[in-house]
Design an enzyme around this catalytic site. Structure first.
Site, mmCIF file in Angstrom:
data_model
loop_
_atom_site.group_PDB
_atom_site.id
_atom_site.type_symbol
_atom_site.label_atom_id
_atom_site.label_comp_id
_atom_site.label_asym_id
_atom_site.label_seq_id
_atom_site.Cartn_x
_atom_site.Cartn_y
_atom_site.Cartn_z
ATOM 1 N N TYR A 51 0.845 -1.206 0.000
ATOM 2 C CA TYR A 51 0.000 0.000 0.000
ATOM 3 C C TYR A 51 0.869 1.240 0.000
ATOM 4 O O TYR A 51 1.874 1.303 0.719
ATOM 5 C CB TYR A 51 -0.909 0.029 1.239
ATOM 6 C CG TYR A 51 -2.350 -0.174 0.859
ATOM 7 C CD1 TYR A 51 -3.026 0.823 0.149
ATOM 8 C CD2 TYR A 51 -3.032 -1.339 1.152
ATOM 9 C CE1 TYR A 51 -4.345 0.651 -0.242
ATOM 10 C CE2 TYR A 51 -4.347 -1.521 0.766
ATOM 11 C CZ TYR A 51 -5.005 -0.520 0.068
ATOM 12 O OH TYR A 51 -6.290 -0.695 -0.326
ATOM 13 N N GLU A 53 -0.645 4.839 -0.564
ATOM 14 C CA GLU A 53 -1.464 6.025 -0.857
ATOM 15 C C GLU A 53 -0.617 7.285 -0.742
ATOM 16 O O GLU A 53 0.189 7.422 0.184
ATOM 17 C CB GLU A 53 -2.630 6.107 0.129
ATOM 18 C CG GLU A 53 -3.753 5.139 -0.197
ATOM 19 C CD GLU A 53 -4.804 5.109 0.895
ATOM 20 O OE1 GLU A 53 -4.635 5.790 1.928
ATOM 21 O OE2 GLU A 53 -5.804 4.402 0.702
ATOM 22 N N ASP A 215 -6.579 12.829 -25.396
ATOM 23 C CA ASP A 215 -6.548 11.450 -24.904
ATOM 24 C C ASP A 215 -5.843 10.638 -25.986
ATOM 25 O O ASP A 215 -6.430 10.264 -26.995
ATOM 26 C CB ASP A 215 -7.985 10.970 -24.675
ATOM 27 C CG ASP A 215 -8.040 9.489 -24.291
ATOM 28 O OD1 ASP A 215 -6.994 8.831 -24.327
ATOM 29 O OD2 ASP A 215 -9.145 9.013 -23.978
ATOM 30 N N THR A 241 -3.824 5.544 -21.969
ATOM 31 C CA THR A 241 -3.701 4.205 -21.411
ATOM 32 C C THR A 241 -2.259 3.784 -21.677
ATOM 33 O O THR A 241 -1.541 4.436 -22.439
ATOM 34 C CB THR A 241 -4.634 3.182 -22.101
ATOM 35 O OG1 THR A 241 -4.394 3.236 -23.504
ATOM 36 C CG2 THR A 241 -6.100 3.481 -21.838
ATOM 37 N N LYS A 244 -1.920 -0.136 -24.962
ATOM 38 C CA LYS A 244 -2.280 -0.270 -26.382
ATOM 39 C C LYS A 244 -0.978 -0.187 -27.200
ATOM 40 O O LYS A 244 -0.124 -1.042 -27.023
ATOM 41 C CB LYS A 244 -3.308 0.797 -26.745
ATOM 42 C CG LYS A 244 -4.620 0.683 -25.953
ATOM 43 C CD LYS A 244 -5.606 1.716 -26.438
ATOM 44 C CE LYS A 244 -6.992 1.648 -25.925
ATOM 45 N NZ LYS A 244 -7.366 1.682 -24.579
ATOM 46 N N ARG A 250 -1.639 -2.972 -18.293
ATOM 47 C CA ARG A 250 -2.895 -2.211 -18.290
ATOM 48 C C ARG A 250 -2.811 -1.117 -17.243
ATOM 49 O O ARG A 250 -2.598 -1.403 -16.062
ATOM 50 C CB ARG A 250 -4.092 -3.097 -17.928
ATOM 51 C CG ARG A 250 -4.245 -4.339 -18.730
ATOM 52 C CD ARG A 250 -5.632 -4.889 -18.601
ATOM 53 N NE ARG A 250 -6.519 -4.169 -19.472
ATOM 54 C CZ ARG A 250 -6.573 -4.349 -20.789
ATOM 55 N NH1 ARG A 250 -5.818 -5.240 -21.374
ATOM 56 N NH2 ARG A 250 -7.397 -3.638 -21.520
HETATM 57 N N1 PLP Z 1 -9.548 6.541 -24.211
HETATM 58 C C1 PLP Z 1 -9.546 5.990 -25.429
HETATM 59 C C2 PLP Z 1 -9.319 6.869 -26.606
HETATM 60 C C3 PLP Z 1 -9.739 4.615 -25.585
HETATM 61 O O1 PLP Z 1 -9.763 4.074 -26.817
HETATM 62 C C4 PLP Z 1 -9.937 3.817 -24.441
HETATM 63 C C5 PLP Z 1 -10.145 2.358 -24.519
HETATM 64 O O2 PLP Z 1 -10.288 1.742 -25.503
HETATM 65 C C6 PLP Z 1 -9.963 4.446 -23.198
HETATM 66 C C7 PLP Z 1 -9.758 5.801 -23.110
HETATM 67 C C8 PLP Z 1 -10.297 3.695 -21.958
HETATM 68 O O3 PLP Z 1 -9.322 2.910 -21.484
HETATM 69 P P1 PLP Z 1 -9.635 1.746 -20.414
HETATM 70 O O4 PLP Z 1 -10.363 0.700 -21.152
HETATM 71 O O5 PLP Z 1 -8.284 1.396 -19.973
HETATM 72 O O6 PLP Z 1 -10.467 2.381 -19.333
#
Ligand code: PLP
Length: 442
Positions: A51, A53, A215, A241, A244, A250
């Site tokens: 842990y 935090e 994002d 993320t 990918k 993950r």
């Molecule tokens: N943002 C985008 C552009 C995504 O394509 C994805 C998932 O496919 C996410 C966020 C969300 O990620 P997670 O599935 O890890 O929550």
């Protein structure tokens, strides 16, 4: 202390079957990849026991000497992997995944019911960017914030920036989100930044102006390798993320500008939104795996890999076009193509099923103008995973031909099936009356 084989043969067996499935199939899901053994070793380590935090040096638990060392190393590597100056940019590496990372940003910089604009889900956006239907606010983002989507120009398949600008001028969002889950082209960050500058006079409650967030979940590996445009030059906040195209464990990350933006200290707002705002203890085993991945992301091999991800995807796109397919936007600049199957009279759900039966794993996907998300008109095909497994342009040309074969079988099956519903189709193709093996040529 027993290993998995002795302690739980049932789970071991399931893992074994999944490993076989991953090994034997053609993995073409654009958001998936095969991470390295080194990353998996870190993820499967004792780091999971701890842990911690808080942030390095400011923890709510004892015994964090090495965890602090690890998280600091991970942060440093994250900034280095994306070529960022530590004086100008900071990063939080604790988000549990992409959707939590996005929601953490929203709660950091917005008040409940502030307005946001993201790419509409049926046009390639992600649920966490605020998707809602006429009947329902689907994601937490659209429940707690007021969401007005922007969309593609259906004639070109490209983001309709003119319409975005017009809508934004009326809607006056506090946040505009770039980034997508199924968009084969780069975002025009300079254009989006300009739009915000032009409209800096927006006054919402006491706040003036809007933030620009990217994002980059899908393309973060490509960004790290500089094979697509750099969102950091234009955006205030960048989320991602880590599993990918970046090929890590993950997880999620949030990058923020260190200098205040629109009077907001992003560093403390975002760090506080992650913990204690929305999360508890960080997943230190993931942070360990991420640190390993980010070391790799700075290597010449990684750049070479990402260049191949893009060239393989182009080869796939070109062959599909030669075979007569309509691709959204006419091609691809990144790691994915979106095929519009509607001109052929079939949908993505039926094609996905047939291809899955032949161990070709990809996903059905909405294309602009679709009526149903369950039976959408397209399929999304990505190159990162099979490029990791060593495929070159030559193999991706063969992949295009396999997909073509699967689509032909889907067309044939559709003719044979009794009934027009998707269930009728699924029932028929999984029945002994329909043997896929007999349909697939040598
Ligand atoms: N943002 C985008 C552009 C995504 O394509 C994805 C998932 O496919 C996410 C966020 C969300 O990620 P997670 O599935 O890890 O929550």
């Amino acid at each position: 202390d027993y290993g998995l084989s002795e302690a739980d043969p049932e789970v071991r067996e399931i893992i074994h079957k999944e490993k076989e499935r991953q090994f034997k199939s053609l993995e073409l899901i654009a958001s998936e990849n095969f991470t390295s053994r080194a990353v998996m070793e870190a993820v499967g380590s004792c780091l999971t026991n701890k842990y911690s935090e808080g942030l390095p040096g400011k923890r709510y638990y004892g015994g964090n000497e090495y965890i602090d060392e690890l998280e600091t190393l991970c942060q440093k590597r994250a900034l280095a992997a994306f070529h960022l100056d530590e004086k100008k940019w900071g990063v939080n590496v604790q988000p549990l995944s992409g959707s939590p990372a996005n929601f953490e940003v929203y709660t950091a910089i917005l008040n409940p019911h502030d307005r946001i604009m993201g790419l509409d889900l049926p046009h390639g956006g992600h649920l966490s960017h605020g998707f809602m239907t006429p009947k329902r606010r689907v994601s937490g983002t659209s429940i707690y914030f007021e969401s007005m989507p922007y969309r593609l120009d259906e004639s070109t398949g490209l983001v309709d920036y003119d319409m975005l600008e017009k809508t934004a001028t009326l809607f006056r969002p506090r946040l505009i989100i770039a980034g997508a889950s199924a968009y084969p082209r780069d975002f025009d960050y300079p254009r989006m930044r300009k739009l915000l500058r032009i409209n800096m006079h927006w006054k919402i409650a006491d706040a003036v102006g809007a933030f620009l967030m990217m994002d980059m979940a899908h393309i973060s590996g490509l960004v790290a390798a500089s094979v697509v445009g750099d969102p950091f030059e234009y955006c205030d906040i960048v989320t991602t993320t880590t599993h990918k195209s970046l090929r890590g464990p993950r997880g999620g990350m949030i990058f923020f500008k260190k200098d205040p933006v629109l009077g907001v200290d992003l560093e403390s707002a975002i760090n506080n939104a992650v913990f204690p705002g929305l999360q508890g203890g960080p997943h230190n085993h993931t942070i360990g795996g991420l640190a390993v991945c980010l070391k790799h992301a700075q290597s010449p091999e990684f750049k070479n890999y990402q260049e191949k991800v893009v060239s393989n995807c182009r080869a796939l796109a070109s062959r599909l076009i030669e075979l007569g397919y309509k691709l959204v936007s006419g091609g691809s600049d990144n790691h994915l193509v979106l095929v519009d199957l509607r001109p052929l009279g079939i949908d993505g759900a039926r094609a996905e099923k047939i291809l899955d039966m032949a161990s070709i794993t990809l996903n059905k996907n909405s294309v602009a103008g679709d009526k149903s998300a369950l039976v959408p008109g397209g399929i999304r095909i990505g190159s990162p995973a099979m490029t990791t497994r060593g495929f070159t342009e030559k193999e991706f040309i063969t992949v295009a031909e396999f997909i073509h074969e699967g689509v032909q079988i889907t067309l044939e099956a559709k003719k044979l099936v009794k009934g027009s519903k998707l269930q009728d189709f699924m029932k028929f193709v999984t029945s002994p009356d329909f043997s896929l093996m007999n349909k697939v040529s040598d």
